[in-house]
Design a protein around this motif. Structure first.
Motif, PDB file in Angstrom:
ATOM      1  N   CYS A  12       1.777   1.909  -4.602  1.00  0.00           N
ATOM      2  CA  CYS A  12       2.465   2.872  -3.731  1.00  0.00           C
ATOM      3  C   CYS A  12       2.763   2.211  -2.395  1.00  0.00           C
ATOM      4  CB  CYS A  12       1.565   4.106  -3.551  1.00  0.00           C
ATOM      5  SG  CYS A  12       2.174   5.319  -2.357  1.00  0.00           S
ATOM      6  N   VAL A  13       3.797   2.666  -1.727  1.00  0.00           N
ATOM      7  CA  VAL A  13       4.171   2.110  -0.426  1.00  0.00           C
ATOM      8  C   VAL A  13       3.065   2.334   0.602  1.00  0.00           C
ATOM      9  CG1 VAL A  13       5.334   4.207   0.415  1.00  0.00           C
ATOM     10  CG2 VAL A  13       6.091   1.949   1.225  1.00  0.00           C
ATOM     11  N   HIS A  14       2.233   3.358   0.378  1.00  0.00           N
ATOM     12  CA  HIS A  14       1.134   3.642   1.307  1.00  0.00           C
ATOM     13  C   HIS A  14      -0.155   2.919   0.917  1.00  0.00           C
ATOM     14  CE1 HIS A  14       3.624   6.720   3.124  1.00  0.00           C
ATOM     15  NE2 HIS A  14       3.765   7.329   1.959  1.00  0.00           N
ATOM     16  N   GLY A  15      -0.134   2.199  -0.189  1.00  0.00           N
ATOM     17  CA  GLY A  15      -1.334   1.531  -0.662  1.00  0.00           C
ATOM     18  C   GLY A  15      -1.652   0.283   0.138  1.00  0.00           C
ATOM     19  N   ALA A  16      -2.924  -0.001   0.262  1.00  0.00           N
ATOM     20  CA  ALA A  16      -3.362  -1.190   0.997  1.00  0.00           C
ATOM     21  C   ALA A  16      -4.656  -1.712   0.384  1.00  0.00           C
ATOM     22  CB  ALA A  16      -3.573  -0.858   2.471  1.00  0.00           C
ATOM     23  N   ALA A  17      -4.923  -2.992   0.635  1.00  0.00           N
ATOM     24  CA  ALA A  17      -6.202  -3.595   0.267  1.00  0.00           C
ATOM     25  C   ALA A  17      -6.947  -3.826   1.569  1.00  0.00           C
ATOM     26  CB  ALA A  17      -5.984  -4.898  -0.490  1.00  0.00           C
ATOM     27  N   LYS A  18      -7.906  -2.961   1.852  1.00  0.00           N
ATOM     28  CA  LYS A  18      -8.578  -2.973   3.139  1.00  0.00           C
ATOM     29  C   LYS A  18      -9.930  -3.675   3.086  1.00  0.00           C
ATOM     30  CE  LYS A  18      -6.320  -0.094   6.159  1.00  0.00           C
ATOM     31  NZ  LYS A  18      -6.311  -0.085   7.637  1.00  0.00           N
ATOM     32  N   THR A  19     -10.410  -4.035   4.259  1.00  0.00           N
ATOM     33  CA  THR A  19     -11.797  -4.464   4.403  1.00  0.00           C
ATOM     34  C   THR A  19     -12.589  -3.241   4.827  1.00  0.00           C
ATOM     35  OG1 THR A  19     -11.177  -6.711   5.030  1.00  0.00           O
ATOM     36  CG2 THR A  19     -13.387  -5.974   5.628  1.00  0.00           C
ATOM     37  N   VAL A  20     -13.476  -2.783   3.957  1.00  0.00           N
ATOM     38  CA  VAL A  20     -14.262  -1.578   4.205  1.00  0.00           C
ATOM     39  C   VAL A  20     -15.733  -1.938   4.071  1.00  0.00           C
ATOM     40  CG1 VAL A  20     -14.763   0.776   3.440  1.00  0.00           C
ATOM     41  CG2 VAL A  20     -12.416  -0.099   3.324  1.00  0.00           C
ATOM     42  N   SER A  21     -16.526  -1.535   5.047  1.00  0.00           N
ATOM     43  CA  SER A  21     -17.965  -1.839   5.051  1.00  0.00           C
ATOM     44  C   SER A  21     -18.211  -3.334   4.892  1.00  0.00           C
ATOM     45  CB  SER A  21     -18.679  -1.059   3.935  1.00  0.00           C
ATOM     46  OG  SER A  21     -18.510   0.324   4.109  1.00  0.00           O
TER      47      SER A  21
END
Length: 321
Positions: free
Chosen positions: A247-256
Motif C-alpha cells: 500500500c502507498v501508506h505502508g512502511a518498514a519501520k524501526t520499532v522497539s
C-alpha cells in the motif's frame, strides 16, 4: 495494541537481549494441534557447524535419510517413502546445500555435504502471548497442553495485563509469567518458569470436550524429533515471517529497536498485512511493498548467517564453540 504488534515488539526485545534464534508461530504438538506464539532456540555446542551448512530449514526427511557424507547413494535407496516424494526431498536438500548431486548415468545419486550436528541447539523456550488476560480464550488449555507434553525446556506466558493471584491460580504452576509493556520495552518477571523434562515421555492433549479429554502418549523419541523440527523451522524462518504492506501508506519501520517492522502511516500503527491490509481498509491504496532486505537485517542482528561459506566454522561464531 493488537496481539500481532505485541508479539513483534516482544520479539524485538528478545532479539536485543538474547543471543538466540527467535521465531514466531511454530507447531508444537506431536499428535494434536498447538501453535506456539514465540520460540527461543538457544545455541548448542555444535551451533557453528549447523550455521555453516545452510541458512535454510533442513527437511526432517533429509536429516533422517540414509544419505551420508561418504559414498553417494541412489536417492530412492535413501528414503522409505514414495519415489516422487523422495525425489522432492532430495532436490530440496540439494537446492539448500545439505545434499550434493552426483550423476551416475541417468540416475540421481546424493550424499550429504556435512554430517548433521545433532547438538547444534540447546534449550527451547516457548512463549504464549496474551496481551489482555480479560479477553476470553483457550489460554488455560493451551498452557496445560504445553506442560503435559513437556517438549519445551520452559514455557512462559507474556501479557500486558496486571497479573493477579487469581490469574496465576488458573494456569499451571510450571508456567512462568512476564508482564511486558511494548510501548516502553519494559519487562517484569512476575513468576519464573519451572524447568520441564523434554527427555522424558509426555502426554499430548489432542482435544478437550465437555466431560471428555482426548490424550495420546508422546514418546521421548517423538518429542526429540519435534524439538529438532521446531529448531530447524525456527532457524530457517526467524520471526520476521510476515509480508510488508502492499500500500502507498505502508512502511518498514524501526520499532522497539528492530528493523523491518510492517507499519501503516495512515493508521499510525504497526499492522499485520495478512489481516489488516487490502481493499477492506478505508485507507488502502495499492502499491508495491516497501523495499527492505529482511535477510540482511536478520544476519546483522542475530546469530543466523545469510551466506555461510560452507560446512566449517564461520568467522564471528567462535562464541558458540
Amino acid at each position: 495494541m493488537s496481539e500481532f504488534a505485541f508479539e513483534v515488539a516482544l520479539c524485538a526485545l528478545l532479539e536485543r537481549e538474547r543471543d538466540e534464534i527467535i521465531a514466531r508461530q511454530l507447531g508444537a504438538s506431536v499428535h494434536g494441534r498447538r501453535i506456539m506464539d514465540i520460540v527461543c532456540v538457544e545455541p548448542g555446542p555444535d551451533f557453528a557447524k549447523r550455521v555453516a551448512i545452510t541458512p535454510h530449514e533442513i527437511p526432517d526427511a533429509a536429516i533422517e535419510s540414509r544419505a551420508g557424507v561418504g559414498q553417494a547413494r541412489y536417492y530412492r535407496n535413501c528414503f522409505d517413502m514414495h519415489p516422487d516424494r523422495a525425489r522432492s526431498v532430495a532436490e530440496r536438500a540439494i537446492e539448500i546445500g545439505f545434499f550434493e548431486r552426483v550423476r551416475q548415468g541417468s540416475r540421481l545419486y546424493v550424499r550429504q555435504t556435512a554430517r548433521y550436528p545433532d547438538e547444534w541447539f540447546g534449550k527451547l523456550v516457548g512463549i504464549e502471548n496474551k496481551p489482555d488476560l480479560a479477553v476470553p480464550g483457550d489460554l488455560e488449555l493451551q498452557l496445560r497442553k504445553d506442560v503435559s507434553l513437556g517438549v519445551f525446556d520452559e514455557v512462559i506466558l507474556a501479557t500486558e495485563s496486571y497479573v493477579t493471584g487469581a490469574h496465576l491460580n488458573r494456569i499451571p504452576d510450571e508456567v512462568g509469567v512476564w508482564r511486558f509493556r511494548p510501548e516502553t520495552g519494559g519487562l517484569e518477571v512476575v513468576r519464573e518458569p519451572t524447568a520441564l523434562d523434554p527427555a522424558a515421555s509426555g502426554v499430548d492433549i489432542v482435544d478437550e470436550y465437555a466431560g471428555r479429554t482426548d490424550m495420546r502418549v508422546a514418546t521421548a523419541a517423538e518429542k526429540a524429533r519435534l524439538r529438532r523440527r521446531m529448531a530447524e523451522r525456527a532457524y530457517g524462518k526467524g520471526w520476521r515471517s510476515f509480508d510488508l504492506p502492499p500500500c502507498v501508506h505502508g512502511a518498514a519501520k524501526t520499532v522497539s529497536g528492530a528493523d523491518g517492522i510492517p507499519y501503516c502511516e495512515w493508521k499510525e500503527s504497526v499492522v499485520n498485512p495478512a489481516e489488516e491490509c487490502g481493499p477492506a481498509c478505508p485507507g488502502y491504496e495499492p502499491a508495491d511493498p516497501p523495499e527492505i532486505d529482511i535477510e540482511a537485517v536478520r544476519d546483522r542482528r542475530t546469530p543466523w548467517v545469510a551466506n555461510p561459506k560452507g560446512p566449517r566454522t564461520q568467522s564471528g561464531l567462535d562464541r558458540f564453540l
